[in-house]
Design a protein around this motif. Structure first.
Motif, PDB file in Angstrom:
ATOM      1  N   LYS A 165      25.917 -14.125  -5.199  1.00 47.71           N
ATOM      2  CA  LYS A 165      24.670 -14.565  -4.550  1.00 47.71           C
ATOM      3  C   LYS A 165      23.442 -13.864  -5.133  1.00 47.71           C
ATOM      4  N   ALA A 166      23.398 -13.813  -6.457  1.00 40.47           N
ATOM      5  CA  ALA A 166      22.287 -13.193  -7.174  1.00 40.47           C
ATOM      6  C   ALA A 166      21.522 -14.240  -7.979  1.00 40.47           C
ATOM      7  N   LYS A 167      20.291 -13.931  -8.316  1.00 41.82           N
ATOM      8  CA  LYS A 167      19.468 -14.828  -9.130  1.00 41.82           C
ATOM      9  C   LYS A 167      19.706 -14.559 -10.615  1.00 41.82           C
ATOM     10  N   LEU A 168      19.694 -15.638 -11.396  1.00 44.96           N
ATOM     11  CA  LEU A 168      19.809 -15.535 -12.857  1.00 44.96           C
ATOM     12  C   LEU A 168      18.516 -15.998 -13.493  1.00 44.96           C
ATOM     13  N   ILE A 169      17.939 -15.132 -14.302  1.00 44.50           N
ATOM     14  CA  ILE A 169      16.742 -15.432 -15.080  1.00 44.50           C
ATOM     15  C   ILE A 169      17.117 -15.343 -16.557  1.00 44.50           C
ATOM     16  N   ILE A 170      16.730 -16.328 -17.332  1.00 44.57           N
ATOM     17  CA  ILE A 170      17.031 -16.338 -18.764  1.00 44.57           C
ATOM     18  C   ILE A 170      15.813 -15.864 -19.549  1.00 44.57           C
ATOM     19  N   ASN A 171      16.012 -14.913 -20.422  1.00 40.71           N
ATOM     20  CA  ASN A 171      14.915 -14.439 -21.263  1.00 40.71           C
ATOM     21  C   ASN A 171      14.642 -15.443 -22.376  1.00 40.71           C
ATOM     22  N   ASP A 172      13.449 -15.960 -22.422  1.00 39.91           N
ATOM     23  CA  ASP A 172      12.931 -16.792 -23.516  1.00 39.91           C
ATOM     24  C   ASP A 172      13.446 -18.234 -23.539  1.00 39.91           C
ATOM     25  N   HIS A 173      14.757 -18.462 -23.463  1.00 40.92           N
ATOM     26  CA  HIS A 173      15.348 -19.769 -23.737  1.00 40.92           C
ATOM     27  C   HIS A 173      15.173 -20.719 -22.548  1.00 40.92           C
ATOM     28  N   VAL A 174      14.074 -21.447 -22.539  1.00 41.27           N
ATOM     29  CA  VAL A 174      13.743 -22.318 -21.412  1.00 41.27           C
ATOM     30  C   VAL A 174      14.765 -23.442 -21.260  1.00 41.27           C
ATOM     31  N   LYS A 175      15.171 -24.048 -22.366  1.00 40.23           N
ATOM     32  CA  LYS A 175      16.128 -25.148 -22.284  1.00 40.23           C
ATOM     33  C   LYS A 175      17.496 -24.674 -21.826  1.00 40.23           C
ATOM     34  N   VAL A 176      17.871 -23.458 -22.204  1.00 39.56           N
ATOM     35  CA  VAL A 176      19.121 -22.877 -21.714  1.00 39.56           C
ATOM     36  C   VAL A 176      19.041 -22.702 -20.194  1.00 39.56           C
ATOM     37  N   ALA A 177      17.906 -22.218 -19.716  1.00 36.12           N
ATOM     38  CA  ALA A 177      17.721 -22.032 -18.273  1.00 36.12           C
ATOM     39  C   ALA A 177      17.863 -23.354 -17.532  1.00 36.12           C
ATOM     40  N   LYS A 178      17.315 -24.395 -18.099  1.00 38.69           N
ATOM     41  CA  LYS A 178      17.414 -25.714 -17.463  1.00 38.69           C
ATOM     42  C   LYS A 178      18.852 -26.225 -17.483  1.00 38.69           C
ATOM     43  N   THR A 179      19.526 -26.068 -18.612  1.00 37.37           N
ATOM     44  CA  THR A 179      20.890 -26.585 -18.761  1.00 37.37           C
ATOM     45  C   THR A 179      21.867 -25.895 -17.818  1.00 37.37           C
ATOM     46  N   CYS A 180      21.766 -24.575 -17.680  1.00 40.82           N
ATOM     47  CA  CYS A 180      22.720 -23.843 -16.843  1.00 40.82           C
ATOM     48  C   CYS A 180      22.250 -23.714 -15.396  1.00 40.82           C
ATOM     49  N   ASN A 181      21.099 -24.310 -15.100  1.00 37.70           N
ATOM     50  CA  ASN A 181      20.528 -24.277 -13.746  1.00 37.70           C
ATOM     51  C   ASN A 181      20.269 -22.852 -13.269  1.00 37.70           C
ATOM     52  N   ALA A 182      19.731 -22.048 -14.164  1.00 36.96           N
ATOM     53  CA  ALA A 182      19.305 -20.697 -13.778  1.00 36.96           C
ATOM     54  C   ALA A 182      18.126 -20.789 -12.827  1.00 36.96           C
ATOM     55  N   GLU A 183      17.855 -19.691 -12.125  1.00 33.52           N
ATOM     56  CA  GLU A 183      16.726 -19.682 -11.188  1.00 33.52           C
ATOM     57  C   GLU A 183      15.384 -19.654 -11.906  1.00 33.52           C
ATOM     58  N   GLY A 184      15.387 -19.312 -13.198  1.00 33.63           N
ATOM     59  CA  GLY A 184      14.129 -19.300 -13.907  1.00 33.63           C
ATOM     60  C   GLY A 184      14.208 -18.653 -15.275  1.00 33.63           C
ATOM     61  N   VAL A 185      13.041 -18.346 -15.834  1.00 34.10           N
ATOM     62  CA  VAL A 185      12.951 -17.737 -17.158  1.00 34.10           C
ATOM     63  C   VAL A 185      11.953 -16.583 -17.139  1.00 34.10           C
ATOM     64  N   HIS A 186      12.143 -15.682 -18.108  1.00 39.28           N
ATOM     65  CA  HIS A 186      11.150 -14.646 -18.367  1.00 39.28           C
ATOM     66  C   HIS A 186      10.650 -14.841 -19.784  1.00 39.28           C
ATOM     67  N   LEU A 187       9.334 -14.898 -19.941  1.00 45.43           N
ATOM     68  CA  LEU A 187       8.730 -15.222 -21.226  1.00 45.43           C
ATOM     69  C   LEU A 187       7.923 -14.046 -21.768  1.00 45.43           C
ATOM     70  N   GLY A 188       8.212 -13.660 -23.019  1.00 45.49           N
ATOM     71  CA  GLY A 188       7.440 -12.639 -23.699  1.00 45.49           C
ATOM     72  C   GLY A 188       6.161 -13.220 -24.270  1.00 45.49           C
ATOM     73  N   GLN A 189       5.334 -12.359 -24.841  1.00 45.06           N
ATOM     74  CA  GLN A 189       4.057 -12.808 -25.391  1.00 45.06           C
ATOM     75  C   GLN A 189       4.228 -13.789 -26.549  1.00 45.06           C
ATOM     76  N   GLU A 190       5.353 -13.708 -27.247  1.00 48.36           N
ATOM     77  CA  GLU A 190       5.580 -14.580 -28.404  1.00 48.36           C
ATOM     78  C   GLU A 190       6.590 -15.692 -28.113  1.00 48.36           C
ATOM     79  N   ASP A 191       6.968 -15.858 -26.855  1.00 51.61           N
ATOM     80  CA  ASP A 191       7.937 -16.876 -26.481  1.00 51.61           C
ATOM     81  C   ASP A 191       7.230 -18.177 -26.112  1.00 51.61           C
ATOM     82  N   THR A 192       7.992 -19.130 -25.600  1.00 53.60           N
ATOM     83  CA  THR A 192       7.438 -20.391 -25.110  1.00 53.60           C
ATOM     84  C   THR A 192       6.320 -20.116 -24.111  1.00 53.60           C
ATOM     85  N   GLY A 193       5.265 -20.932 -24.135  1.00 55.32           N
ATOM     86  CA  GLY A 193       4.152 -20.746 -23.217  1.00 55.32           C
ATOM     87  C   GLY A 193       4.535 -21.067 -21.777  1.00 55.32           C
ATOM     88  N   VAL A 194       3.827 -20.440 -20.833  1.00 53.89           N
ATOM     89  CA  VAL A 194       4.121 -20.624 -19.411  1.00 53.89           C
ATOM     90  C   VAL A 194       3.926 -22.080 -18.991  1.00 53.89           C
TER      91      VAL A 194
END
Length: 222
Positions: free
Chosen positions: A73-102
Motif C-alpha cells: 500500500k505504497a505509492k510508486l513514482i517513476i523518475n523521468d520516464h513519463v511513458k513508463v509511469a503511464k504504462t505501469c500505472n504508477a502514482e506519478g513521476v519525478h522530473l529533473g531539470q533536464e527531463d520531460t517538461g512538467v
C-alpha cells in the motif's frame, strides 16, 4: 501557466509523503531487493530511479515495483520516464531539470497523477508552481555520489534563505529536501520549513531501516 491544469481540481491537495525513498542498485534485482526492504520497514513512497538503464529495463522493473508497492500500500513514482509511469500505472513521476517538461508530462498523465520536479533555486521553484507540480524536490543539502550532475550545494543557509521567500507565497506546494541527507538533519530541515526528505543511501545502507523511517515519520507527525 499549465493549460492542462483543471482549476476545479487543486493539485495542492494530493497526499505527499514526508519520506521518499529513491531506489538504488546496479541492476533490476538490486533495485527490487532494496525497494522491498524499505517497504517491509514501513516506507510508503518509492521513487524508482534507474538513470543508466534502458527504458525497456526500467519498464520491466517498474511493473514489478508496482506489484510490490500495491502489496504494501505504497505509492510508486517513476523518475523521468513519463511513458513508463503511464504504462505501469504508477502514482506519478519525478522530473529533473533536464527531463520531460512538467506541462508535457501532465498532458500525458492527467491531473490525477502526481508530478514532482527538481529545483535548486527559487526561480526553479516558481517555475514549477506556475506549471502545476504537486511537490518540489529541493537540493542538494550537501554532496551526494548518487547523482552525477550535481547542482550547486545549498547547505542549511541556502535552504533557509530560499524557503523564507518561498513560504511567503500563497498556494505553495510541499518542498522536499534532497541530496546527502542524514538522520541528524531532519529536525533542522523541518524547522526551516521543509515538508519532508527524499533519501537513498540513508535507507539502502541501514541495518535497521525501520528505525530511520519511524524517526522521520515522527518528526513530521505522519
Amino acid at each position: 501557466m499549465n493549460p492542462f491544469l483543471d482549476k476545479n481540481q487543486s493539485v495542492f491537495k494530493k497526499d505527499i509523503s514526508c519520506l521518499q525513498y529513491i531506489s538504488q542498485g546496479n541492476d533490476r534485482f538490486q533495485h527490487l531487493k532494496n525497494i522491498e526492504t524499505v517497504l517491509k520497514a514501513g516506507g510508503n513512497w518509492i521513487q524508482l530511479r534507474m538513470k543508466e538503464m534502458s527504458q525497456k529495463e526500467v519498464l520491466k522493473t517498474a511493473i514489478l515495483t508496482k506489484e510490490l508497492c500495491s502489496k504494501y500500500k505504497a505509492k510508486l513514482i517513476i523518475n523521468d520516464h513519463v511513458k513508463v509511469a503511464k504504462t505501469c500505472n504508477a502514482e506519478g513521476v519525478h522530473l529533473g531539470q533536464e527531463d520531460t517538461g512538467v506541462i508535457e508530462a501532465r498532458e500525458i498523465l492527467g491531473n490525477h497523477k502526481i508530478i514532482g520536479g527538481t529545483a535548486n533555486t527559487l526561480q526553479h521553484c516558481l517555475e514549477h508552481l506556475e506549471n502545476g507540480v504537486d511537490y518540489i524536490g529541493l537540493g542538494p543539502l550537501r554532496f551526494t555520489s548518487t547523482k552525477k550532475k550535481l547542482s550547486p550545494i545549498l547547505g542549511f543557509s541556502g535552504y533557509q534563505h530560499l524557503m523564507e521567500d518561498y513560504l511567503k507565497r500563497e498556494n505553495s506546494v510541499p518542498v522536499i529536501a534532497i541530496g546527502g541527507i542524514a538522520l541528524k538533519d531532519i529536525q533542522e530541515l523541518k524547522k526551516i520549513g521543509l515538508s519532508g526528505v527524499a533519501v537513498s543511501g540513508l535507507l539502502t545502507h541501514s541495518e535497521h531501516p525501520e528505525n530511520e523511517i519511524q524517526q522521520i515519520y515522527d518528526c513530521w507527525g505522519e
